[in-house]
Design an enzyme around this catalytic site. Sequence first.
Site, PDB file in Angstrom:
ATOM      1  N   LYS A 115       0.827  -1.219   0.000  1.00  0.00           N
ATOM      2  CA  LYS A 115       0.000   0.000   0.000  1.00  0.00           C
ATOM      3  C   LYS A 115       0.853   1.257   0.000  1.00  0.00           C
ATOM      4  O   LYS A 115       0.433   2.293  -0.510  1.00  0.00           O
ATOM      5  CB  LYS A 115      -0.946   0.000   1.196  1.00  0.00           C
ATOM      6  CG  LYS A 115      -1.984  -1.099   1.111  1.00  0.00           C
ATOM      7  CD  LYS A 115      -3.366  -0.582   1.386  1.00  0.00           C
ATOM      8  CE  LYS A 115      -4.388  -1.626   0.971  1.00  0.00           C
ATOM      9  NZ  LYS A 115      -5.432  -1.820   1.909  1.00  0.00           N
ATOM     10  N   LYS A 224      -3.709 -11.650  -5.600  1.00  0.00           N
ATOM     11  CA  LYS A 224      -5.033 -11.829  -4.999  1.00  0.00           C
ATOM     12  C   LYS A 224      -6.048 -10.832  -5.582  1.00  0.00           C
ATOM     13  O   LYS A 224      -5.674  -9.731  -6.000  1.00  0.00           O
ATOM     14  CB  LYS A 224      -4.959 -11.702  -3.472  1.00  0.00           C
ATOM     15  CG  LYS A 224      -4.724 -10.310  -2.970  1.00  0.00           C
ATOM     16  CD  LYS A 224      -5.015 -10.173  -1.475  1.00  0.00           C
ATOM     17  CE  LYS A 224      -4.852  -8.706  -1.089  1.00  0.00           C
ATOM     18  NZ  LYS A 224      -5.248  -8.320   0.212  1.00  0.00           N
ATOM     19  N   LYS A 227      -9.686  -5.249  -3.576  1.00  0.00           N
ATOM     20  CA  LYS A 227     -10.721  -4.205  -3.525  1.00  0.00           C
ATOM     21  C   LYS A 227     -10.273  -2.924  -4.208  1.00  0.00           C
ATOM     22  O   LYS A 227     -11.084  -2.135  -4.641  1.00  0.00           O
ATOM     23  CB  LYS A 227     -10.989  -3.839  -2.053  1.00  0.00           C
ATOM     24  CG  LYS A 227     -11.806  -4.848  -1.321  1.00  0.00           C
ATOM     25  CD  LYS A 227     -12.377  -4.256  -0.050  1.00  0.00           C
ATOM     26  CE  LYS A 227     -11.318  -4.009   0.996  1.00  0.00           C
ATOM     27  NZ  LYS A 227     -11.871  -3.756   2.333  1.00  0.00           N
TER      28      LYS A 227
HETATM   29  P1  TYM Z   1     -10.089  -6.310   4.071  1.00  0.00           P
HETATM   30  O1  TYM Z   1     -11.173  -5.298   4.240  1.00  0.00           O
HETATM   31  O2  TYM Z   1      -9.013  -6.049   3.099  1.00  0.00           O
HETATM   32  O3  TYM Z   1     -10.712  -7.705   3.701  1.00  0.00           O
HETATM   33  C1  TYM Z   1     -11.811  -8.225   4.429  1.00  0.00           C
HETATM   34  C2  TYM Z   1     -11.672  -9.735   4.513  1.00  0.00           C
HETATM   35  O4  TYM Z   1     -11.624 -10.306   3.202  1.00  0.00           O
HETATM   36  C3  TYM Z   1     -10.495 -11.159   3.091  1.00  0.00           C
HETATM   37  N1  TYM Z   1      -9.982 -11.087   1.709  1.00  0.00           N
HETATM   38  C4  TYM Z   1      -9.824 -12.155   0.919  1.00  0.00           C
HETATM   39  N2  TYM Z   1     -10.053 -13.464   1.106  1.00  0.00           N
HETATM   40  C5  TYM Z   1      -9.803 -14.295   0.086  1.00  0.00           C
HETATM   41  N3  TYM Z   1      -9.336 -13.885  -1.125  1.00  0.00           N
HETATM   42  C6  TYM Z   1      -9.092 -12.574  -1.363  1.00  0.00           C
HETATM   43  N4  TYM Z   1      -8.658 -12.179  -2.551  1.00  0.00           N
HETATM   44  C7  TYM Z   1      -9.335 -11.646  -0.316  1.00  0.00           C
HETATM   45  N5  TYM Z   1      -9.222 -10.298  -0.207  1.00  0.00           N
HETATM   46  C8  TYM Z   1      -9.612  -9.986   1.044  1.00  0.00           C
HETATM   47  C9  TYM Z   1      -9.480 -10.603   4.082  1.00  0.00           C
HETATM   48  O5  TYM Z   1      -8.549 -11.585   4.470  1.00  0.00           O
HETATM   49  C10 TYM Z   1     -10.385 -10.193   5.218  1.00  0.00           C
HETATM   50  O6  TYM Z   1     -10.692 -11.293   6.050  1.00  0.00           O
HETATM   51  N6  TYM Z   1      -7.122  -5.669   7.984  1.00  0.00           N
HETATM   52  C11 TYM Z   1      -8.396  -6.214   7.569  1.00  0.00           C
HETATM   53  C12 TYM Z   1      -9.577  -5.652   8.316  1.00  0.00           C
HETATM   54  C13 TYM Z   1      -9.475  -5.734   9.796  1.00  0.00           C
HETATM   55  C14 TYM Z   1      -9.616  -6.898  10.574  1.00  0.00           C
HETATM   56  C15 TYM Z   1      -9.475  -6.470  11.921  1.00  0.00           C
HETATM   57  C16 TYM Z   1      -9.861  -8.230  10.259  1.00  0.00           C
HETATM   58  C17 TYM Z   1      -9.244  -4.701  10.653  1.00  0.00           C
HETATM   59  N7  TYM Z   1      -9.263  -5.153  11.898  1.00  0.00           N
HETATM   60  C18 TYM Z   1      -9.557  -7.385  12.964  1.00  0.00           C
HETATM   61  C19 TYM Z   1      -9.926  -9.135  11.318  1.00  0.00           C
HETATM   62  C20 TYM Z   1      -9.787  -8.709  12.643  1.00  0.00           C
HETATM   63  C21 TYM Z   1      -8.584  -5.903   6.102  1.00  0.00           C
HETATM   64  O7  TYM Z   1      -8.047  -4.987   5.570  1.00  0.00           O
HETATM   65  O8  TYM Z   1      -9.481  -6.668   5.512  1.00  0.00           O
END
Ligand code: TYM
Length: 359
Positions: A115, A224, A227
């Site tokens: 990022k 991957k 978003k």
């Molecule tokens: P974020 O918002 O990027 O993604 C949300 C969830 O989606 C999963 N994910 C994926 N799984 C499979 N294949 C993909 N291509 C893919 N892209 C995203 C992510 O693993 C996630 O589970 N840091 C986290 C948000 C967060 C969080 C937390 C999660 C903040 N605090 C505490 C768990 C616990 C994030 O950016 O997710």
Amino acid sequence: MAVNKQTIFSGVAPSGTIHIGNYLGAIKNWVRLQDEYRSIFCIVDLHAITTPQDPEKLRKKIMEVAMIYLASGIDPEKSIIFIQSHVPAHTELGWILNTFTPLGELERMTQYKDKRQETSDKRHGVMAGLLNYPTLMAADILLYQTNKIPVGEDQLQHIELTRSLAERFNNRFGPTFTIPEALVDPVRSQSPKATADAPLAHRTSNGVEKSGARIMGLDDPIKKMSKSARNPENYIALLDSPDEIHKKIKIAVTDSGKEIIFDPKNKPAISNLLQIFGLFTDTATQELEKKYVGKNYAEFKKDLAEAVINGLKPIQEKYRELEKKPDAVIKILREGAESAQTISSKTIKAVKEKIGLIS
Ligand code: TYM
């Protein structure tokens, strides 16, 4: 909600386009897990602002993520759903954890490195919030004495940092935090990355229960699904129309050769499509391989598109209903924040006392 259940905590950042990777890697599993665990699902808005956001779009996106949770089947009767910024203990503990986190450990984070390049501002460089993202995430998790964190594989590094921060804090100040474990798609363990990258897939001693979902980009099966991808052909958004889904799958990259087989190393594109198909229809990829022996990519892709459209249809219908009732959604979020506040206030109070603050 029974108190003797173990706790799960997870969240989605309201930024970019919520896609089937987020659904298959995280949200779909939460729906199933909410019967078994005390479940806390957060819309992590303070994480979203670590990359530049337009205020009006951010407001909409926060509501969109809340409605996606509800439309996907997260039930406010069973789970706590809330907005991170409604519970100040997250930033309080995030700050305190920052004071215990070596800079080098934050600089090593892969997501930060990726990022940093995407968001670096020509005049000011990288913002401090992006670097400190993982300590806020650790705070999210540790505040609720979380046992398991259901996430996609890309979050494992952040969870390892969370575990080591919690261990270090406990060693220094006495037992304070539960040491959490990642719970990465407990159903299936056949993602291209998981197979190609065995250390990630088998780190049980580091708190990873099983290897799991990493849905790859439709335009580039080596990276991957993201978003923040600039090319919308990278992902299928949860709210994409049937026409868009047909089109995106039709033009999705495929591998050379004709066989429809699950072989992530040599056939990453078709393996990714097989995994998506399998997860949407709860079918093992081996079953799908058998079904498509002797069939061509076009037939396979047509069926895959139908499977994705059918899988998303009930979510999209419920979403459209919820859109008409924003006040009801806000009420759920407010009530969720109250419950989250009750739980997290105990942890933050204990932390403050232990480190010598007067509460
Ligand atoms: P974020 O918002 O990027 O993604 C949300 C969830 O989606 C999963 N994910 C994926 N799984 C499979 N294949 C993909 N291509 C893919 N892209 C995203 C992510 O693993 C996630 O589970 N840091 C986290 C948000 C967060 C969080 C937390 C999660 C903040 N605090 C505490 C768990 C616990 C994030 O950016 O997710």
